[in-house]
Design a protein around this motif. Structure first.
Motif, PDB file in Angstrom:
ATOM      1  N   LYS A  16       0.818  -1.212   0.000  1.00 28.46           N
ATOM      2  CA  LYS A  16       0.000   0.000   0.000  1.00 28.46           C
ATOM      3  C   LYS A  16       0.854   1.266   0.000  1.00 28.46           C
ATOM      4  O   LYS A  16       0.542   2.247  -0.680  1.00 28.46           O
ATOM      5  N   GLY A  17       1.930   1.241   0.784  1.00 24.56           N
ATOM      6  CA  GLY A  17       2.805   2.412   0.845  1.00 24.56           C
ATOM      7  C   GLY A  17       3.449   2.718  -0.492  1.00 24.56           C
ATOM      8  O   GLY A  17       3.546   3.881  -0.908  1.00 24.56           O
ATOM      9  N   LEU A  18       3.887   1.677  -1.213  1.00 21.69           N
ATOM     10  CA  LEU A  18       4.505   1.862  -2.521  1.00 21.69           C
ATOM     11  C   LEU A  18       3.491   2.382  -3.528  1.00 21.69           C
ATOM     12  O   LEU A  18       3.808   3.243  -4.368  1.00 21.69           O
ATOM     13  N   ILE A  19       2.257   1.863  -3.443  1.00 22.05           N
ATOM     14  CA  ILE A  19       1.210   2.290  -4.374  1.00 22.05           C
ATOM     15  C   ILE A  19       0.871   3.758  -4.142  1.00 22.05           C
ATOM     16  O   ILE A  19       0.732   4.538  -5.090  1.00 22.05           O
ATOM     17  N   PHE A  20       0.731   4.149  -2.876  1.00 20.26           N
ATOM     18  CA  PHE A  20       0.447   5.543  -2.545  1.00 20.26           C
ATOM     19  C   PHE A  20       1.532   6.457  -3.110  1.00 20.26           C
ATOM     20  O   PHE A  20       1.244   7.493  -3.723  1.00 20.26           O
ATOM     21  N   LYS A  21       2.796   6.083  -2.899  1.00 23.33           N
ATOM     22  CA  LYS A  21       3.920   6.895  -3.387  1.00 23.33           C
ATOM     23  C   LYS A  21       3.935   6.953  -4.919  1.00 23.33           C
ATOM     24  O   LYS A  21       4.221   8.001  -5.509  1.00 23.33           O
ATOM     25  N   ALA A  22       3.619   5.831  -5.572  1.00 19.88           N
ATOM     26  CA  ALA A  22       3.614   5.806  -7.034  1.00 19.88           C
ATOM     27  C   ALA A  22       2.516   6.704  -7.596  1.00 19.88           C
ATOM     28  O   ALA A  22       2.739   7.440  -8.566  1.00 19.88           O
ATOM     29  N   PHE A  23       1.323   6.655  -6.995  1.00 15.73           N
ATOM     30  CA  PHE A  23       0.250   7.570  -7.416  1.00 15.73           C
ATOM     31  C   PHE A  23       0.696   9.017  -7.237  1.00 15.73           C
ATOM     32  O   PHE A  23       0.496   9.863  -8.114  1.00 15.73           O
ATOM     33  N   GLU A  24       1.313   9.298  -6.105  1.00 16.29           N
ATOM     34  CA  GLU A  24       1.758  10.659  -5.806  1.00 16.29           C
ATOM     35  C   GLU A  24       2.812  11.131  -6.808  1.00 16.29           C
ATOM     36  O   GLU A  24       2.734  12.244  -7.341  1.00 16.29           O
ATOM     37  N   ASP A  25       3.806  10.276  -7.096  1.00 17.94           N
ATOM     38  CA  ASP A  25       4.870  10.643  -8.030  1.00 17.94           C
ATOM     39  C   ASP A  25       4.364  10.759  -9.465  1.00 17.94           C
ATOM     40  O   ASP A  25       4.939  11.501 -10.268  1.00 17.94           O
ATOM     41  N   SER A  26       3.295  10.037  -9.781  1.00 18.63           N
ATOM     42  CA  SER A  26       2.782  10.055 -11.161  1.00 18.63           C
ATOM     43  C   SER A  26       2.198  11.406 -11.539  1.00 18.63           C
ATOM     44  O   SER A  26       2.039  11.718 -12.723  1.00 18.63           O
ATOM     45  N   ARG A  27       1.879  12.239 -10.552  1.00 24.50           N
ATOM     46  CA  ARG A  27       1.282  13.556 -10.833  1.00 24.50           C
ATOM     47  C   ARG A  27       2.143  14.378 -11.780  1.00 24.50           C
ATOM     48  O   ARG A  27       1.632  15.189 -12.547  1.00 24.50           O
ATOM     49  N   TYR A  28       3.460  14.170 -11.714  1.00 21.34           N
ATOM     50  CA  TYR A  28       4.381  14.985 -12.499  1.00 21.34           C
ATOM     51  C   TYR A  28       4.558  14.466 -13.928  1.00 21.34           C
ATOM     52  O   TYR A  28       5.263  15.085 -14.730  1.00 21.34           O
ATOM     53  N   TYR A  41      11.819   3.207  -4.516  1.00 24.13           N
ATOM     54  CA  TYR A  41      12.700   4.007  -5.361  1.00 24.13           C
ATOM     55  C   TYR A  41      12.239   4.017  -6.815  1.00 24.13           C
ATOM     56  O   TYR A  41      12.541   4.945  -7.565  1.00 24.13           O
ATOM     57  N   PHE A  42      11.500   2.989  -7.230  1.00 21.21           N
ATOM     58  CA  PHE A  42      11.129   2.866  -8.645  1.00 21.21           C
ATOM     59  C   PHE A  42      10.246   4.021  -9.115  1.00 21.21           C
ATOM     60  O   PHE A  42      10.397   4.504 -10.243  1.00 21.21           O
ATOM     61  N   SER A  43       9.316   4.466  -8.280  1.00 19.20           N
ATOM     62  CA  SER A  43       8.488   5.596  -8.695  1.00 19.20           C
ATOM     63  C   SER A  43       9.306   6.885  -8.726  1.00 19.20           C
ATOM     64  O   SER A  43       9.028   7.787  -9.518  1.00 19.20           O
ATOM     65  N   THR A  50      21.805  -2.759 -14.406  1.00 19.73           N
ATOM     66  CA  THR A  50      22.270  -3.179 -13.089  1.00 19.73           C
ATOM     67  C   THR A  50      21.248  -4.170 -12.520  1.00 19.73           C
ATOM     68  O   THR A  50      20.176  -4.379 -13.101  1.00 19.73           O
ATOM     69  N   GLU A  51      21.550  -4.764 -11.392  1.00 19.43           N
ATOM     70  CA  GLU A  51      20.566  -5.659 -10.764  1.00 19.43           C
ATOM     71  C   GLU A  51      19.294  -4.889 -10.422  1.00 19.43           C
ATOM     72  O   GLU A  51      18.178  -5.386 -10.604  1.00 19.43           O
ATOM     73  N   LEU A  52      19.467  -3.665  -9.926  1.00 16.99           N
ATOM     74  CA  LEU A  52      18.319  -2.821  -9.639  1.00 16.99           C
ATOM     75  C   LEU A  52      17.548  -2.538 -10.924  1.00 16.99           C
ATOM     76  O   LEU A  52      16.312  -2.593 -10.952  1.00 16.99           O
ATOM     77  N   GLY A  53      18.302  -2.241 -11.996  1.00 17.72           N
ATOM     78  CA  GLY A  53      17.678  -1.945 -13.275  1.00 17.72           C
ATOM     79  C   GLY A  53      16.903  -3.107 -13.849  1.00 17.72           C
ATOM     80  O   GLY A  53      15.852  -2.925 -14.479  1.00 17.72           O
ATOM     81  N   GLN A  54      17.396  -4.324 -13.629  1.00 20.09           N
ATOM     82  CA  GLN A  54      16.696  -5.508 -14.127  1.00 20.09           C
ATOM     83  C   GLN A  54      15.322  -5.635 -13.486  1.00 20.09           C
ATOM     84  O   GLN A  54      14.324  -5.903 -14.157  1.00 20.09           O
ATOM     85  N   SER A  55      15.251  -5.439 -12.166  1.00 21.29           N
ATOM     86  CA  SER A  55      13.959  -5.520 -11.476  1.00 21.29           C
ATOM     87  C   SER A  55      13.055  -4.373 -11.910  1.00 21.29           C
ATOM     88  O   SER A  55      11.845  -4.572 -12.129  1.00 21.29           O
ATOM     89  N   PHE A  56      13.614  -3.202 -12.055  1.00 19.12           N
ATOM     90  CA  PHE A  56      12.836  -2.035 -12.473  1.00 19.12           C
ATOM     91  C   PHE A  56      12.202  -2.237 -13.837  1.00 19.12           C
ATOM     92  O   PHE A  56      10.995  -2.045 -14.014  1.00 19.12           O
ATOM     93  N   VAL A  57      13.014  -2.657 -14.803  1.00 19.96           N
ATOM     94  CA  VAL A  57      12.508  -2.870 -16.162  1.00 19.96           C
ATOM     95  C   VAL A  57      11.470  -3.995 -16.196  1.00 19.96           C
ATOM     96  O   VAL A  57      10.457  -3.903 -16.902  1.00 19.96           O
TER      97      VAL A  57
END
Length: 279
Positions: free
Chosen positions: A81-93, A123-125, A267-274
């Motif tokens: 839920k916390g990640l979803i809230f942050k992603a909605f918030e960051d998507s505004r831009y 971090y992904f959002s 990177t390993e982080l990038g693999q999960s992100f993509v």
């Protein structure tokens, strides 16, 4: 789950009816209700006061809902839920960009999928929020691979190889269904951003065997014979014919052009992100 009719009424004010039915079908589905509630928490007042465009927020929640309904019911979770809230918030831009809005929708919907619980990150959002459309489009090159071929042009003095200058770097092959129409472009700005965010890393002087063919094609596109002819310490270069020639100044009499191969890797982080934003 008991659903408050007043809360449903609030959601109906900001979420189109057809989209709300996707989220709340059946009505007692807790995760879909949570998605709607988190969306309302971020966009409710913004929509009422015209701070965001209703059409753009409608498009976002519609994409999220459609993606969410495709997730098997046994894999749906509200643990993020916390990640979803942050992603909605960051998507505004990024709402004005269809490409970025679509990636945010994927990230939000996949945050309800237990398949990605151990791969997701708040971090992904933040990464998506900091990407331009061009950088997001460049990421498409990694949709089906973890690395791509890159090259750079290096000028050297054959009499004293300690002197060299990397003139241009980050040439990447723009693939096409018709190989005869393939081109190359420089993507330094996009790569700089993605590298600074920890998504990719440059590795010049080494490459994967699977990239040999692409490296060969890039080299053919770079007219190094033209460059060699003009190496005299003060000359004009016109690699991209659509642009004005560039003036290159040097204290050394470079007489050799080398095409340095390399690999741009996730990177390993990038693999999960993509994996999450393109799933």
């Amino acid at each position: 789950m008991s659903v408050d009719p007043n809360q449903i009424k609030d959601l109906e004010q900001v979420i189109p009816k057809s989209t709300l039915e996707l989220l709340l079908n059946p009505i007692a589905q807790e995760i879909g209700y949570s998605l709607g509630g988190l969306y309302y928490a971020i966009f409710g007042k913004l929509i009422r006061y015209g701070a965001v465009k209703k059409a753009e927020t409608d498009a976002l929640i519609k994409q999220v809902s459609e993606k969410y309904t495709q997730i098997p019911e046994e894999r749906r979770t509200d643990a993020n839920k916390g990640l979803i809230f942050k992603a909605f918030e960051d998507s505004r831009y990024s709402l004005s960009s269809e490409e970025l809005r679509n990636l945010f929708a994927n990230l939000i919907a996949n945050s309800t999928d237990s398949k990605y619980l151990n791969k997701n990150s708040p971090y992904f959002s933040t990464v998506l929020k900091n990407l331009s459309v061009n950088e997001a489009l460049f990421l498409n090159k990694f949709k089906y691979t973890q690395s791509i071929a890159i090259t750079k042009v290096r000028f050297t003095d054959s009499k004293d190889r300690q002197f060299f200058t990397d003139y241009k770097q980050d040439y990447v092959l723009n693939k096409n269904d018709n190989p005869k129409k393939e081109t190359v472009s420089i993507y330094s700005k996009e790569i700089d951003t993605l590298e600074s965010l920890g998504i990719v890393r440059r590795k010049y002087g080494q490459f994967n065997n699977s990239e040999r063919n692409d490296l060969s094609k890039i080299k053919k596109h770079i007219n190094n014979k033209h460059l060699e002819k003009n190496l005299n310490g003060h000359f004009e270069l016109d690699i991209n014919s659509k642009k004005r020639p560039e003036i290159f100044l040097t204290q050394h009499q470079y007489d050799t052009v080398n095409i340095i191969p390399g690999s741009l890797e996730l990177t390993e982080l990038g693999q999960s992100f993509v994996e999450i934003i393109f799933a």
